[in-house]
Write an enzyme that holds these catalytic residues in place. Structure first.
Site, PDB file in Angstrom:
ATOM      1  N   LYS A 263      44.317   9.644  60.846  1.00 30.93           N
ATOM      2  CA  LYS A 263      44.904  10.817  61.410  1.00 30.93           C
ATOM      3  C   LYS A 263      43.897  12.374  61.338  1.00 30.93           C
ATOM      4  O   LYS A 263      43.828  12.343  60.539  1.00 30.93           O
ATOM      5  CB  LYS A 263      45.858  10.479  60.232  1.00 30.93           C
ATOM      6  N   ASP A 268      47.788  21.123  59.175  1.00 32.25           N
ATOM      7  CA  ASP A 268      49.640  20.462  59.090  1.00 32.25           C
ATOM      8  C   ASP A 268      50.442  22.106  58.614  1.00 32.25           C
ATOM      9  O   ASP A 268      50.379  22.322  57.100  1.00 32.25           O
ATOM     10  CB  ASP A 268      49.481  19.773  58.316  1.00 32.25           C
ATOM     11  N   LYS A 275      55.891  23.870  55.665  1.00 32.35           N
ATOM     12  CA  LYS A 275      55.762  23.773  54.720  1.00 32.35           C
ATOM     13  C   LYS A 275      55.418  25.322  53.393  1.00 32.35           C
ATOM     14  O   LYS A 275      55.319  26.204  54.039  1.00 32.35           O
ATOM     15  CB  LYS A 275      54.172  23.337  54.022  1.00 32.35           C
ATOM     16  N   ASP A 286      43.870  17.267  56.575  1.00 40.00           N
ATOM     17  CA  ASP A 286      44.818  16.524  57.158  1.00 40.00           C
ATOM     18  C   ASP A 286      44.331  16.017  57.522  1.00 40.00           C
ATOM     19  O   ASP A 286      44.868  15.193  58.206  1.00 40.00           O
ATOM     20  CB  ASP A 286      46.246  17.722  57.211  1.00 40.00           C
ATOM     21  N   ASP A 345      57.477  18.179  59.831  1.00 36.69           N
ATOM     22  CA  ASP A 345      56.181  18.155  58.363  1.00 36.69           C
ATOM     23  C   ASP A 345      55.860  16.182  58.966  1.00 36.69           C
ATOM     24  O   ASP A 345      55.005  15.877  57.713  1.00 36.69           O
ATOM     25  CB  ASP A 345      56.803  18.212  57.600  1.00 36.69           C
ATOM     26  N   GLU A 347      54.465  14.510  60.409  1.00 39.41           N
ATOM     27  CA  GLU A 347      53.790  14.208  62.157  1.00 39.41           C
ATOM     28  C   GLU A 347      52.626  12.986  61.630  1.00 39.41           C
ATOM     29  O   GLU A 347      52.535  12.626  62.803  1.00 39.41           O
ATOM     30  CB  GLU A 347      53.178  15.811  62.032  1.00 39.41           C
ATOM     31  N   ARG A 349      52.724  10.217  61.618  1.00 41.89           N
ATOM     32  CA  ARG A 349      53.330   9.226  61.522  1.00 41.89           C
ATOM     33  C   ARG A 349      53.543   9.242  62.853  1.00 41.89           C
ATOM     34  O   ARG A 349      53.339   8.046  63.993  1.00 41.89           O
ATOM     35  CB  ARG A 349      54.477   8.403  61.069  1.00 41.89           C
TER      36      ARG A 349
HETATM   37  N1  BES Z   1      50.215  15.985  55.610  1.00 40.39           N
HETATM   38  C1  BES Z   1      51.497  15.489  54.767  1.00 40.39           C
HETATM   39  C2  BES Z   1      50.909  14.496  53.927  1.00 40.39           C
HETATM   40  C3  BES Z   1      50.220  15.148  51.914  1.00 40.39           C
HETATM   41  C4  BES Z   1      51.079  16.527  51.079  1.00 40.39           C
HETATM   42  C5  BES Z   1      48.997  15.084  51.978  1.00 40.39           C
HETATM   43  C6  BES Z   1      49.994  17.082  50.169  1.00 40.39           C
HETATM   44  C7  BES Z   1      48.475  15.383  50.683  1.00 40.39           C
HETATM   45  C8  BES Z   1      48.734  16.516  50.069  1.00 40.39           C
HETATM   46  C9  BES Z   1      52.034  14.766  55.246  1.00 40.39           C
HETATM   47  O1  BES Z   1      52.295  15.004  57.342  1.00 40.39           O
HETATM   48  C10 BES Z   1      53.800  15.199  55.374  1.00 40.39           C
HETATM   49  O2  BES Z   1      53.611  16.799  55.640  1.00 40.39           O
HETATM   50  N2  BES Z   1      54.560  14.261  54.751  1.00 40.39           N
HETATM   51  C11 BES Z   1      55.291  14.681  54.230  1.00 40.39           C
HETATM   52  C12 BES Z   1      56.669  13.765  54.995  1.00 40.39           C
HETATM   53  C13 BES Z   1      58.054  13.825  54.142  1.00 40.39           C
HETATM   54  C14 BES Z   1      58.427  15.694  55.440  1.00 40.39           C
HETATM   55  C15 BES Z   1      59.297  13.462  54.602  1.00 40.39           C
HETATM   56  C16 BES Z   1      55.198  15.056  52.491  1.00 40.39           C
HETATM   57  O3  BES Z   1      54.516  14.342  52.452  1.00 40.39           O
HETATM   58  O4  BES Z   1      56.396  15.652  52.108  1.00 40.39           O
HETATM   59 ZN    ZN Z   2      50.682  16.098  57.404  1.00 34.48          ZN
HETATM   60 MN    MN Z   3      52.840  17.217  57.693  1.00 32.57          MN
END
Ligand code: BES
Ligand code: ZN
Ligand code: MN
Length: 501
Positions: A263, A268, A275, A286, A345, A347, A349
């Site tokens: 990824k 992000d 966020k 990310d 968010d 994204e 996946r």
């Molecule tokens: N890049 C983030 C995951 C992440 C969060 C990595 C904190 C490192 C630290 C990912 O793209 C994301 O935003 N995931 C969301 C998913 C949710 C919207 C289902 C998350 O983990 O909050």
């Molecule tokens: Zn992300």
């Molecule tokens: Mn995200």
């Protein structure tokens, strides 16, 4: 980068002399004995006075001891404990700890005569990895605040064996430094285009590098990665790197490659599901999955691994521009499956969905391992101590767990199953891109698994959620605070142990 050399034993007249000592080790030999004699037994006396037993984590520094013959001697003698079992792992950790004790000297000599060559090389590896530093954007740092260490000479009577053990480690260290650089670079510099160019530079190592832009992605039907990209002024890229270390120069059919997918979200923001401001700067990290894959490919090529391997990265920026995708949008992935985007968010996946499908259909690999900073939920589950491991194949999962343990990149296996898969059912499309808060890392893995095709036969696949381990808020044994390159050494070890030759 610190220069590491293997040399014939000789007492240094300046800098540091390092004495690696195992717990309960017999009397001094070699340089250790020589310095103790030259200082009239000061070293042994100091170790006794300090209660130094050679235990793991122990160290003892003797400053500027006078030599009996009046000659100049080392500015410091640093004894470090290797513990009861003098293994490569122990030496690597000791090497990491050693860095802080000698970085103020320009040169250091390690009395490694008693260490087997691979153990001596591992000590150098630990020190080198711990010395990583990113100072490209520091312009006013005072000279005296910078680390000084330029050269580590490892004194051994088996220099050629030690050099042979060192060569592959050095290639892996280069890959680790590359991955850490990529992860640390600010997001205005390292956008998808720039990241793809840094992949292209690896052609010099013998890798084949293909870069695909929006036109090609459209042609491949990659509506998921394109949907993420459309909120950003930066174009997405998919990069395919190939290393043919097994089939090179051989006639007949090529080996099925092993495949690594990363990824690479260069920043992000969350997109329209934006966020919160606090800590958002961390989202430059990310792309750490892609960074590890790129560094891994560099490492495999650098050490001329006897394997056919492919590394694919999906590079994209997740921004809330005027053309950004909306919660509620339905996108069609390269596999033909449709996804309702509930949360922009989630994204990562979406990116992996298209890249995994492409990887499997083009290469029919022996296995696929993807790496992604995928979910905050994996940090809630496992903290920063383990990466989450998800797999449809017990053998592959077992090998990954073992390789991770061996290199200090620990994984914890997480479950998959139909009940979790139900969480991503959509009312309008084949699936939705979020499955709710309970088991958030698992429903994310379920989503990815839907793009691993096992209808025509098995396809071993593993997913490493490295959101909690890709960077560290504190110094680790062989990684200073910041980007770790987690996963790179693990996968290099996995290849070396099971898929070469
Ligand atoms: N890049 C983030 C995951 C992440 C969060 C990595 C904190 C490192 C630290 C990912 O793209 C994301 O935003 N995931 C969301 C998913 C949710 C919207 C289902 C998350 O983990 O909050
Ligand atoms: Zn992300
Ligand atoms: Mn995200």
């Amino acid at each position: 980068m610190i220069d590491i050399a293997f040399v014939k034993p000789a007492l240094p007249r300046h800098g540091a002399l390092v004495l690696p000592i195992g717990e309960g080790a017999e009397a001094f030999t070699g340089l250790a004995q020589a310095i103790d004699a030259a200082t009239g037994g000061a070293v042994q006396r100091a170790l006794t006075a300090a209660g130094f037993k050679g235990r793991k984590g122990q160290s003892c520094t003797i400053w500027a001891p006078a030599l009996a013959d009046g000659a100049a001697g080392p500015a410091r003698i640093v004894s470090i404990g290797l513990g009861k079992e003098v293994t490569a792992e122990a030496a690597e950790a000791a090497g990491g700890a050693l860095y802080g004790l000698i970085q103020a000297e320009r040169e250091a000599v390690v009395a490694a005569e008693a260490l087997p060559p691979p153990v001596a090389a591992a000590l150098g590896m630990g020190l080198l990895l711990r010395s990583y530093r990113f100072d490209r954007y520091r312009t006013t740092e005072k000279e005296e605040d910078k680390p000084k260490l330029e050269r580590l000479s490892i004194a051994t009577d088996a220099a050629s064996a030690a050099k042979a053990a060192w060569a592959p480690l050095r290639a892996v260290a280069d890959g680790v430094f590359l991955a850490r650089d990529l992860v640390t670079e600010p997001p205005n510099i390292l956008n998808p285009l720039e990241m793809a160019e840094r992949c292209r530079a690896l052609e010099s190592l013998g890798l084949t590098v293909e870069i695909m832009g929006p036109k090609e992605l459209k042609k491949l039907g990659m509506g998921a990665i394109l949907g993420v990209a459309q909120g950003s002024a930066q174009e997405p890229r998919m990069v395919v790197m190939q290393w043919n270390g097994a089939s090179k120069g051989k006639k007949g059919t090529a080996q099925r490659p092993v495949a690594f997918i990363g990824k690479g979200v260069t920043f992000d923001t969350g997109g329209i599901s934006i966020k919160p401001a606090a800590g958002m700067e961390d989202m430059k990290w990310d792309m750490a999955g892609a960074g590890a894959v790129i560094g891994l490919m560099a490492a495999l090529a650098g050490r001329k691994a006897k394997v056919d391997a492919v590394g694919l990265v999906g590079l994209v920026e997740n921004m809330p521009g005027g053309n950004a995708q909306r919660p509620g949008d339905v996108v069609t992935t390269a596999s033909g499956q449709t996804v309702e985007v509930i949360n922009t968010d989630a994204e990562g996946r979406l990116v992996l969905a298209d890249v995994l499908h492409y990887c499997q259909t083009r290469f029919a690999p022996r296995f696929m391992v993807d790496l992604a900073t995928l979910t905050g939920a994996i940090i809630i589950a496992l903290g920063h101590e383990h990466a989450g491991l998800f797999s449809n194949d017990d053998e592959l999962a077992g090998r990954i767990m073992a390789a991770g343990k061996a290199v200090g990149e620990a994984c914890w296996r997480m479950p998959l199953g139909e009940a979790y898969d139900k969480q991503i059912k959509s009312e309008i499309a084949d699936m939705k891109n979020v499955g709710g808060r309970p088991g958030g890392s698992i429903s994310a893995a379920q989503f990815i698994q839907r793009f691993v095709d096992t209808k025509a036969g098995p396809m071993p696949w593993a997913h490493l959620d490295i959101a909690g381990t890709a960077w560290s808020g504190k110094d680790l044994a062989t990684s200073p605070k910041g980007a770790t390159a987690f996963g790179l050494r693990l996968l290099d070890r996995l290849v070396a142990e099971h898929y070469e030759g």
